[in-house]
Design a protein around this motif. Structure first.
Motif, short mmCIF file in Angstrom:
data_model
loop_
_atom_site.label_atom_id
_atom_site.label_comp_id
_atom_site.label_asym_id
_atom_site.label_seq_id
_atom_site.Cartn_x
_atom_site.Cartn_y
_atom_site.Cartn_z
N TYR A 79 54.36 51.14 32.61
CA TYR A 79 55.15 50.11 32.25
C TYR A 79 55.21 48.81 31.83
CZ TYR A 79 55.75 52.84 36.62
OH TYR A 79 55.53 53.88 37.80
N GLU A 80 53.98 47.97 31.58
CA GLU A 80 54.27 47.19 30.43
C GLU A 80 53.49 47.83 29.26
OE1 GLU A 80 51.09 43.51 29.24
OE2 GLU A 80 50.46 44.47 31.14
N LEU A 81 53.34 48.83 28.61
CA LEU A 81 53.10 49.55 27.32
C LEU A 81 54.61 49.58 26.99
CD1 LEU A 81 49.55 51.24 27.73
CD2 LEU A 81 50.52 48.80 27.14
N ALA A 82 54.80 50.82 27.88
CA ALA A 82 56.68 51.62 27.49
C ALA A 82 57.51 50.52 27.24
CB ALA A 82 56.82 51.75 28.99
N TYR A 84 56.81 47.28 26.29
CA TYR A 84 56.62 45.95 25.32
C TYR A 84 57.00 47.20 23.51
CZ TYR A 84 53.65 43.43 22.28
OH TYR A 84 53.33 41.81 21.28
N ALA A 85 56.37 48.21 23.75
CA ALA A 85 56.54 49.28 23.27
C ALA A 85 58.62 49.13 21.99
CB ALA A 85 56.56 50.89 22.95
N SER A 86 58.92 49.79 23.66
CA SER A 86 60.54 49.72 24.05
C SER A 86 60.67 48.58 22.71
CB SER A 86 61.15 49.53 25.43
OG SER A 86 62.44 49.70 25.15
N ASP A 87 60.37 47.08 23.37
CA ASP A 87 60.97 45.75 23.00
C ASP A 87 60.75 45.18 21.07
OD1 ASP A 87 61.75 44.92 25.28
OD2 ASP A 87 60.11 43.88 25.78
N LYS A 88 60.13 46.70 21.06
CA LYS A 88 59.75 46.56 19.10
C LYS A 88 60.29 47.38 18.66
CE LYS A 88 55.85 44.13 19.24
NZ LYS A 88 55.52 42.64 18.46
N GLY A 89 61.73 47.99 19.35
CA GLY A 89 62.00 48.64 18.81
C GLY A 89 61.81 50.27 18.99
N MET A 90 60.74 51.06 19.42
CA MET A 90 60.25 52.21 19.39
C MET A 90 61.17 52.77 20.67
SD MET A 90 55.85 52.07 19.14
CE MET A 90 55.02 50.16 18.36
N MET A 91 61.41 54.30 20.18
CA MET A 91 61.69 55.33 21.30
C MET A 91 60.46 55.54 22.33
SD MET A 91 63.85 58.35 20.44
CE MET A 91 64.73 57.39 19.52
N VAL A 92 60.99 54.89 23.08
CA VAL A 92 59.06 56.01 24.38
C VAL A 92 59.63 56.77 25.28
CG1 VAL A 92 57.88 55.00 26.20
CG2 VAL A 92 58.78 52.88 24.29
N LYS A 110 63.19 53.87 33.73
CA LYS A 110 64.23 53.50 32.73
C LYS A 110 64.49 52.21 32.14
CE LYS A 110 68.69 54.34 31.08
NZ LYS A 110 68.65 55.97 30.01
N ASP A 111 64.14 51.34 33.36
CA ASP A 111 64.37 49.70 33.55
C ASP A 111 63.32 48.99 32.29
OD1 ASP A 111 65.94 50.11 35.52
OD2 ASP A 111 64.85 49.56 37.03
N HIS A 112 61.79 49.75 32.21
CA HIS A 112 60.74 48.81 31.67
C HIS A 112 61.28 50.70 30.23
CE1 HIS A 112 59.44 47.24 34.87
NE2 HIS A 112 58.46 46.95 34.00
N GLY A 113 62.08 50.55 29.49
CA GLY A 113 62.71 50.68 28.26
C GLY A 113 62.15 52.45 28.05
N VAL A 114 61.80 53.11 28.79
CA VAL A 114 61.63 54.85 28.36
C VAL A 114 62.50 55.16 28.53
CG1 VAL A 114 60.68 56.76 29.61
CG2 VAL A 114 59.29 54.36 30.06
N SER A 115 63.09 56.03 26.94
CA SER A 115 64.07 57.23 27.02
C SER A 115 64.12 58.26 27.64
CB SER A 115 63.78 56.93 25.44
OG SER A 115 64.43 55.91 24.65
N GLY A 116 63.20 59.05 27.93
CA GLY A 116 63.32 60.38 28.39
C GLY A 116 61.55 60.68 28.97
N VAL A 117 61.16 62.33 29.33
CA VAL A 117 60.32 62.05 30.64
C VAL A 117 59.77 63.90 29.36
CG1 VAL A 117 60.11 60.74 32.14
CG2 VAL A 117 61.51 62.66 32.28
N SER A 118 59.06 64.67 29.33
CA SER A 118 58.73 65.68 29.37
C SER A 118 57.82 65.93 29.99
CB SER A 118 58.12 65.83 27.80
OG SER A 118 56.67 64.76 27.82
N SER A 149 64.43 62.42 37.52
CA SER A 149 64.78 62.13 36.26
C SER A 149 65.77 62.32 35.78
CB SER A 149 63.68 62.40 34.93
OG SER A 149 61.98 62.13 36.47
N LYS A 150 66.40 63.49 35.78
CA LYS A 150 68.23 63.45 35.29
C LYS A 150 68.75 62.61 36.29
CE LYS A 150 69.98 67.12 34.91
NZ LYS A 150 69.94 68.54 36.29
N ALA A 151 68.50 62.75 37.57
CA ALA A 151 69.45 61.11 38.37
C ALA A 151 69.48 60.00 37.81
CB ALA A 151 69.29 61.67 39.58
N ALA A 152 68.07 59.70 37.15
CA ALA A 152 67.55 57.97 36.62
C ALA A 152 67.93 58.22 34.89
CB ALA A 152 66.01 57.84 37.01
N ASP A 153 68.44 58.98 34.60
CA ASP A 153 69.77 58.78 33.43
C ASP A 153 68.30 59.00 32.71
OD1 ASP A 153 71.79 58.93 31.59
OD2 ASP A 153 72.19 56.56 31.65
#
Length: 427
Positions: A79-82, A84-92, A110-118, A149-153
């Motif tokens: 969560y910390e890594l995600a 930090y990367a999201s705050d840099k502008g990366m799509m995580v 989601k709250d820590h900047g993750v856009s999606g999951v595979s 995951s879908k329910a969490a947007d």
């Protein structure tokens, strides 16, 4: 080359709670889950990982960063890594087997900047999937993870490794993925390395037949995209069916290894793709930016000198073959792809249709068009792996149209212009 960097897959740990027969890493099975949340021996520490994210941002702060494993949720600092990367502008994006996805973890991602999951699912049958993953109940947990995951947007991609055990199930699996409402179905075509090295593979003819089927099914992209991985032959078949396909223009199916994609191992080795075992560099010894810019292996992949049948092929620029399979079979990155059944006919090399070029979409004064908040919200709903390309296309359309502001209405016009209506229908 910095602007060409689009995707990084980072195996942040080898630890995993499953024992997949085809694992390329290979991951290390752990059943003492409660004690495995810290980085494993020799794995990059949290501090080292944050430094690497800084170095990645120097190469391209808008890169898509896939945090994978092993099972990445077995690292408590994910969560910390995600974030930090999201705050840099990366799509995580997080690549997971889904076992540890619940309402709380999905919301936290989601709250820590993750856009999606595979999420990996290898069969519509629980019995087949569980036999591949070697843990009972893994199918149920994966399916539930998709729903949560879908329910969490979170955007959801479903991954499937194609092997002899599920080859005949792929059409049914595609329909099952659609029924689950995932945005993307991604079949991975095995390159026999890691724990999958001794796994019996499908034949070149089966590979050709299945890709032909996927090309046909991909033509109807309503509600879900089918995105092949490790199968550049897809592009040759796609071109043979429709030389002006928008999928070709969007680089669908293209091998990006060392050109716009690389992988980082848990120990910090940088490779051109997960199936390339030799390291192009080590982030503990050199900065990621320097490795990406100057690696000898990456340079050769960016300026390939193909050999064998691939060198003589009229589709060498459309397809180019799988370099990992060439290396695994012949010990030479530039040799011919052993899975390709096409026989070159001696005609001129075909130039693929181009959608994106390297010109920055700016006005004469050097300014880029401005996105309205409504337009930004819409583009976030485009599947995460093509979002940057869609943004560039819309910006280019805005510049050509003389529109300094990008609105949802302008986005609709751009989609019609570039044939992207179905791809982004849900946006």
């Amino acid at each position: 080359m910095e602007k060409d960097l689009k995707i990084i897959s980072w195996n942040i740990t080898r630890k995993c709670n499953l024992k997949c027969a085809h694992c390329y890493l290979p991951a290390t099975f752990r059943n003492d889950i409660a004690s495995t949340t810290a980085p494993g021996p020799c794995e990059l520490t949290t501090e080292e990982s944050l430094r690497v994210i800084d170095e990645i941002a120097r190469a391209n702060n808008e890169v898509m960063l896939i945090l994978s494993g092993g099972e990445p949720l077995l690292r408590s600092d994910i969560y910390e890594l995600a974030q930090y990367a999201s705050d840099k502008g990366m799509m995580v994006v997080v690549g997971t087997n889904g076992y540890f996805i619940n309402e709380a973890s999905a919301r936290k991602l989601k709250d820590h900047g993750v856009s999606g999951v595979s999420i990996s699912l290898d069969s519509p049958s629980p019995k087949v999937h569980d036999s591949v993953r070697q843990i009972d109940g893994s199918w149920d947990r994966a399916v539930k993870a998709i729903e949560i995951s879908k329910a969490a947007d979170l955007s959801v991609q479903m991954n499937t490794v194609v092997t002899n055990s599920n080859y005949n199930e792929i059409p049914e699996l595609i329909q099952f993925a659609r029924s689950l409402g995932v945005r993307v179905f991604s079949p991975f075509f095995l390159v026999c390395t890691g724990q999958g090295e001794e796994l019996t593979d499908i034949t070149p003819d089966q590979y050709e037949d299945l890709l032909t089927l996927i090309v046909r099914l991909q033509e109807d992209r309503t509600g879900m995209m089918i995105r092949t991985r490790c199968a550049p032959t897809f592009r040759r078949i796609l071109y043979q069916r429709n030389p002006e396909s928008s999928l070709l223009k969007l680089d669908a199916g293209k091998c990006m290894a060392g050109v716009s994609y690389c992988r980082i191992t848990p120990e910090g080795k940088v490779t051109s793709c997960p199936y390339m075992q030799g390291a192009a560099g080590d982030v503990r010894e050199k900065g990621f930016h320097e490795i990406w810019q100057n690696s000898e292996e990456f340079t050769s992949l960016r300026n390939p000198s193909l050999q064998g049948k691939c060198k003589a092929c009229e589709y060498q620029q459309v397809c180019g073959g799988c370099r990992a399979r060439a290396f695994a079979t012949h010990g030479n990155l530039m040799d011919e792809d052993p899975w390709c059944v096409h026989v070159p006919d001696g005609s001129d090399v075909i130039t693929p249709p181009v959608f994106n070029n390297h010109e920055e979409p700016v006005f004469d004064n050097g300014q880029k068009p401005v996105w309205t908040r409504e337009a930004e919200d819409r583009v976030k709903k485009v599947p995460f792996f093509v979002r940057s390309m869609v943004k560039t296309a819309v910006e280019r359309f805005a510049v050509k149209s003389g529109c300094k502001e990008i609105t949802p209405e302008l986005m609709m016009k751009a989609r019609k212009k570039y044939g992207m209506e179905k791809m982004a229908r849900k946006s």
